[in-house]
Enzyme design. Sequence first.
Site, PDB file in Angstrom:
ATOM      1  N   SER A 143      15.407  22.670   6.740  1.00 33.11           N
ATOM      2  CA  SER A 143      15.917  22.957   8.082  1.00 33.11           C
ATOM      3  C   SER A 143      16.625  24.310   8.115  1.00 33.11           C
ATOM      4  CB  SER A 143      16.828  21.826   8.547  1.00 33.11           C
ATOM      5  OG  SER A 143      17.179  21.983   9.895  1.00 33.11           O
ATOM      6  N   ASP A 300      15.300  27.564  14.713  1.00 33.86           N
ATOM      7  CA  ASP A 300      15.588  27.567  13.279  1.00 33.86           C
ATOM      8  C   ASP A 300      14.288  27.521  12.475  1.00 33.86           C
ATOM      9  OD1 ASP A 300      14.901  24.892  13.700  1.00 33.86           O
ATOM     10  OD2 ASP A 300      16.461  24.103  12.411  1.00 33.86           O
ATOM     11  N   ASP A 302      12.452  25.479  10.725  1.00 37.52           N
ATOM     12  CA  ASP A 302      11.420  24.455  10.936  1.00 37.52           C
ATOM     13  C   ASP A 302      11.252  24.109  12.407  1.00 37.52           C
ATOM     14  OD1 ASP A 302      13.921  23.116  10.896  1.00 37.52           O
ATOM     15  OD2 ASP A 302      12.950  21.214  10.446  1.00 37.52           O
ATOM     16  N   ASP A 304      12.925  22.810  14.835  1.00 34.44           N
ATOM     17  CA  ASP A 304      13.307  21.569  15.513  1.00 34.44           C
ATOM     18  C   ASP A 304      14.622  21.752  16.279  1.00 34.44           C
ATOM     19  OD1 ASP A 304      15.037  21.643  13.344  1.00 34.44           O
ATOM     20  OD2 ASP A 304      14.649  19.586  12.697  1.00 34.44           O
TER      21      ASP A 304
END
Length: 570
Positions: A143, A300, A302, A304
């Site tokens: 993340s 960000d 990834d 999400d």
Amino acid sequence: MDINTIYNVWCEKATEDKDLIEELKSIKGNEEEIYEKFYKNLEFGTAGLRGIIGAGTNRMNIYVVRQATQGLANYVKNTYGGGAVAISHDSRIKADLFMNEAAKVLAANGIKAYITSELQPTPVLSFLVRELKCQAGIMITASHNPAKYNGYKAYGSDGCQMTDKAAGLVYDEIQKLDIFEDVKTMDLDEALNSGLVEYVGDELYDRYIANVKEQQVNEGLCADSGLKVLYTPLNGTGNKLVRRVLDEIGIKDVTIVPEQEYPDGNFTTCPYPNPEIKEALQLGLDMCEKVKPDLLLATDPDADRVGIAVPENGTYRLITGNETGIMLTNYLLSVRKEKGTLPENPIVVRTIVTSLLIDKICEKYNCELKKVLTGFKYIGEVILKLEEKNEKERFVFGFEESYGYLSGTYVRDKDAVVASMLICEMAAYYRKQGKTLANVIDEIYKEYGYYRNTTLSFEFDGASGMKKMQEIMSNLRENPLKTINGHDVKTVYDYLESEEKDVETGKITPIDLPKSNVLHFCLGGDAVIVRPSGTEPKIKLYITSIGKTEQESIEIADKMAEDVKKQLGI
């Protein structure tokens, strides 16, 4: 087996990654380094695995990934008799390698693996699990952690991060395995030729984008809005799909921060690629002075989570995760009610650490509010329960204060692609009324009061740090806060003990939520929540302060923070 013996076994058997070989050699005789890398195994939980990339049982590497995947394979076979698993990855160092290693283990166990030919956002993985009717999913990502980290998120068949029960079963299987001797693996080319590993086709991404676009509440509004956007994917996965969806809904004036456009797991221009942190957006903020956009958008690595900044008085104001969620909740409920598209008995979901202002907005629109533990999987579980009752259309919006949002039920995780689209649509909607999003959030505060939500994080690295975190939480349970900033604590919510305690009367009421290591001290309106992070070596404080003016709410929050830090000794 003692730590040095384990280290020697790794020196002998960890021979397939030259980086690990060199690292193991370099720490020979360094007891402190060996201890840090081997004193424990990375623990598999509902967030999967997350750790520093490197050699050892307490690091992310191909052997730890293989062992975890063998455990997952055993779980899939025990639970379903076999099946398929979707796997993807973000832009992090060795992320594609870890994806391929996981696929090779699954194939060796007779389980089909669907893999992506390039990096993809986490919500796409959630979508693939559901669309391909898989029994599980794996997303290689850490993340928003710094570049030295990578991770392994595990998903259930519903496309939601694994529940406590499922993760526990996988963990039990992992515990039975010798990391070198008990893991099956297959050559990747052989697995591809046999059909046990298959690349995901482009039509799946088209279907994902189609589902995202279905979440528009003002279709066609953006095309003539004149909205000007500056976007940074923070060297992650959002670049293609965020830009594609914005283009398809009619937002053509999109400028990209060039240094952060393409994937780069080193994150050289944003060491902490977290849209919650101003430094991560600094290049974008600097470009705002030249580009003058209506909106700065940052996803960000990834993709999400999403953060934004908006123009205000000649500069750019960072909008918090709570404020973006507040505006989106207000926008979706008000516009859908106006258009007659709001479902009967609508539902909005927020986490326990998310702004209480959401409760007031939901009251205004007769919308049911559900509160869940921190972690988007709990929002996903609400959607699943609605789906089981054929009521999933009741779900309007779910979000957590850490910049994660979801509209729609096509995925079961937070989705920065749909959030970016809706934020831009919302900005375009108010732009046509001559308002910026700064104007909008200030109007909401004037209507309901200034709800300030402050999040503070305190890092505790290494073995000693983990011990310190445990001591703080144990001491706080034994000696709970009695006053904060001179005001008596009225109610204590202990989510690990599942108890709500009225401090004055001593009355205890059960809390009907899964157990979680969280303590919530309520002063009436103001509140403090203390929670260790589930994915990072941090303790977080969530402070709610309510004032008649913005300045008053800031002053209250600052005093509360200083008092709590002093009492906790952090």
